[in-house]
Design an enzyme around this catalytic site. Structure first.
Site, mmCIF file in Angstrom:
data_model
loop_
_atom_site.group_PDB
_atom_site.id
_atom_site.type_symbol
_atom_site.label_atom_id
_atom_site.label_comp_id
_atom_site.label_asym_id
_atom_site.label_seq_id
_atom_site.Cartn_x
_atom_site.Cartn_y
_atom_site.Cartn_z
ATOM 1 N N ASP A 18 -11.039 -22.593 -33.405
ATOM 2 C CA ASP A 18 -10.103 -21.773 -32.623
ATOM 3 C C ASP A 18 -8.936 -22.592 -32.075
ATOM 4 O O ASP A 18 -8.374 -22.261 -31.035
ATOM 5 C CB ASP A 18 -10.823 -21.060 -31.459
ATOM 6 C CG ASP A 18 -12.067 -20.341 -31.921
ATOM 7 O OD1 ASP A 18 -11.966 -19.631 -32.927
ATOM 8 O OD2 ASP A 18 -13.125 -20.503 -31.294
ATOM 9 N N LYS A 21 -5.305 -23.062 -36.045
ATOM 10 C CA LYS A 21 -5.001 -23.472 -37.418
ATOM 11 C C LYS A 21 -4.232 -22.386 -38.154
ATOM 12 O O LYS A 21 -3.335 -22.677 -38.936
ATOM 13 C CB LYS A 21 -6.296 -23.776 -38.192
ATOM 14 C CG LYS A 21 -7.082 -24.926 -37.625
ATOM 15 C CD LYS A 21 -8.417 -25.090 -38.313
ATOM 16 C CE LYS A 21 -9.417 -23.981 -38.065
ATOM 17 N NZ LYS A 21 -9.876 -23.839 -36.678
ATOM 18 N N GLY A 45 -11.663 -16.621 -37.983
ATOM 19 C CA GLY A 45 -10.757 -15.539 -37.575
ATOM 20 C C GLY A 45 -9.425 -16.178 -37.267
ATOM 21 O O GLY A 45 -9.167 -16.564 -36.138
ATOM 22 N N HIS A 46 -8.603 -16.370 -38.294
ATOM 23 C CA HIS A 46 -7.334 -17.064 -38.097
ATOM 24 C C HIS A 46 -6.262 -16.062 -37.697
ATOM 25 O O HIS A 46 -5.987 -15.111 -38.420
ATOM 26 C CB HIS A 46 -6.957 -17.826 -39.372
ATOM 27 C CG HIS A 46 -7.892 -18.976 -39.637
ATOM 28 N ND1 HIS A 46 -7.792 -19.814 -40.704
ATOM 29 C CD2 HIS A 46 -8.949 -19.434 -38.918
ATOM 30 C CE1 HIS A 46 -8.743 -20.731 -40.637
ATOM 31 N NE2 HIS A 46 -9.462 -20.512 -39.573
ATOM 32 N N GLN A 226 -13.086 -23.266 -38.828
ATOM 33 C CA GLN A 226 -13.892 -23.852 -37.737
ATOM 34 C C GLN A 226 -13.299 -25.215 -37.361
ATOM 35 O O GLN A 226 -12.144 -25.467 -37.667
ATOM 36 C CB GLN A 226 -15.367 -23.979 -38.129
ATOM 37 C CG GLN A 226 -16.097 -22.653 -38.279
ATOM 38 C CD GLN A 226 -15.902 -22.019 -39.639
ATOM 39 O OE1 GLN A 226 -16.052 -22.659 -40.648
ATOM 40 N NE2 GLN A 226 -15.563 -20.750 -39.661
#
Ligand code: IMP
Length: 426
Positions: A18, A21, A45-46, A226
């Protein structure tokens, strides 16, 4: 740092995920030809914000919003096909065409509903706080040499036979784990029969595609999911994900050799967060933690869980610099600290009275370390409009200088807000 000399760049999270990225990859992808996801799956979850629109990309590389970018889901990813297509459909609904520019490795392993049932059942005995997306069980099958890969869909009779065996095995395991849930073979067969005609046209030997692109000097971003401290080898084991999130995993998971890579950009928040269980040495007290969470919108993009928040931890980032071979740092969310009068930074740990410069292997030891803090003055001024380092208040620049000195890696980007344009290139 993504230029004519550095055409193949890895982007990794250098904390517990988080870090932002997605935003960095989106910004860099403006000058990219290819963006490749190399590990993880729908646990990621980008988040990418363009104008008033927010996109949360779980399995599709964060370069997809740039029409010239070809996006690749590499062999190291575990692909949850239903979510993948839901994501593609959502992009189409929002006017983003992906036709002809997204490919999935035919060597990628599938995450199937039985993996999610096993993930939930395992969590009851070993509480790791996973995202529940079946990631651990899917990688277990991969390394146990019983996974089902995209290429298996080319011969559906074989895939059906594999499924019969795997579903039966999963049901035995579910019983062993005390779960009342059972996987249905019919449901699994129907799922693969329905999805195979959609997946197969996108399936390719993507290692070959990426290798050619690199050799032709095309601009290639390898997008990690991650963070380094969640890496199965280098992270806070067992409170980790089940893949190699670090730069070493990038070439394996993209299907190219290690000599192809020219640089590694580590993304860090100006503070630290973690979601799920496991030690977080610099976790802030309730008031500061709550304040960071509120100001930083620190809620999981996939699960909605509140993230645990704390101060920048230089021991963690120095360690991430070593295990990734970082050549540059991107510091995100500097603006979240704008209103703090003082900002503590952890410079080192003490363990049982002794200075402890390296990350201990033992998770309990990391749980017992005492962070040594240096308290830096805040800047009490908004940074969201800064576009050059010189636009930042002196105290914010001093803060960044300190992070750079403690980490030993040059800062190349500073993000001062969620929007695409809120970025400083150093
Ligand atoms: P899993 O990857 O779902 O098996 O979860 C293992 C650990 O990694 C848990 O602590 C999760 O909260 C964490 N994790 C997995 N994916 C992400 C992510 O994208 N961001 C932050 N933490 C994650």
């Amino acid at each position: 740092m993504f230029d004519d000399r550095t055409t193949c760049l890895v982007v990794v999270g250098a904390q517990w995920g988080d870090e932002g990225k997605g935003k960095l990859v989106d910004v860099l992808a403006e000058r990219a030809d290819f963006v490749v996801r190399y590990q993880g799956g729908a646990n990621a979850g980008h988040t990418v914000v363009i104008g008033d629109s927010q996109f949360i990309l779980r399995q599709i590389p964060s370069g997809i919003l740039h029409p010239q970018v070809t996006c690749i889901v590499g062999n190291g990813v575990v692909l949850e096909p239903e979510t993948f297509f839901a994501e593609l459909d959502q992009l189409a609904e929002r006017g983003i065409s992906t036709a002809g520019r997204i490919f999935v490795s035919d060597r990628a392993h599938l995450v199937l509903p039985y993996h999610k049932l096993l993930d939930a059942a395992s969590e009851k005995s070993q509480k790791l706080g996973t995202t529940g997306r079946g990631i651990g069980p899917a990688y277990e099958d991969k390394y146990g040499r019983r996974g089902i890969r995209v290429t298996d869909l080319r011969r559906l009779e074989c895939a059906r036979a594999l499924l019969a065996d795997r579903v039966q095995r999963a049901n035995r395991l579910l019983e062993l784990l005390g779960s009342a849930e059972r996987a249905s073979l019919e449901q699994h067969v129907a799922l693969l029969e329905r999805l195979a005609p959609r997946i197969l046209p996108l399936a390719a030997d993507t290692g070959l595609v990426v290798d050619r692109a690199v050799k032709q000097g095309r601009r290639v971003l390898l997008e990690g999911a991650q963070g380094s401290l969640l890496d199965v080898d280098h992270g806070t084991y067992p409170y980790v994900t089940s893949s190699n999130t670090t730069a070493g995993g990038a070439t394996v998971g993209a299907g190219i050799g290690p000599t192809a890579v020219h640089g590694v950009l580590g993304v860090v928040k100006a503070y630290t967060t973690r979601v799920g269980n496991g030690p977080l040495p610099t976790e802030a007290g309730e008031a500061d933690g709550e304040r960071l969470r509120r100001l930083g919108g620190e809620f999981g993009a996939v699960t909605g869980r509140a993230r645990r928040c704390g101060w920048f931890d230089a021991t963690v980032v120095r360690y991430a610099a070593r295990v990734n071979g970082l050549t540059g740092l991107a510091v995100t969310k500097l603006d979240v600290l704008d209103s703090f009068a003082e900002v503590p930074v952890c410079t080192a740990y003490r363990l049982e009275g002794e200075e402890c410069e390296e990350m201990p292997a033992e998770v309990d030891a990391l749980g017992r370390v005492e962070p040594s803090y240096q308290v830096l003055p805040g800047w009490s001024q908004s940074t969201g409009e800064a576009r050059r380092l010189a636009d930042l208040p002196a105290a914010a620049r001093a803060y960044l200088d300190r992070l750079e000195a403690l980490s030993g890696v040059p800062i190349r980007y500073v993000s001062v807000g969620t929007r695409r344009d809120q970025i400083i290139e150093v």
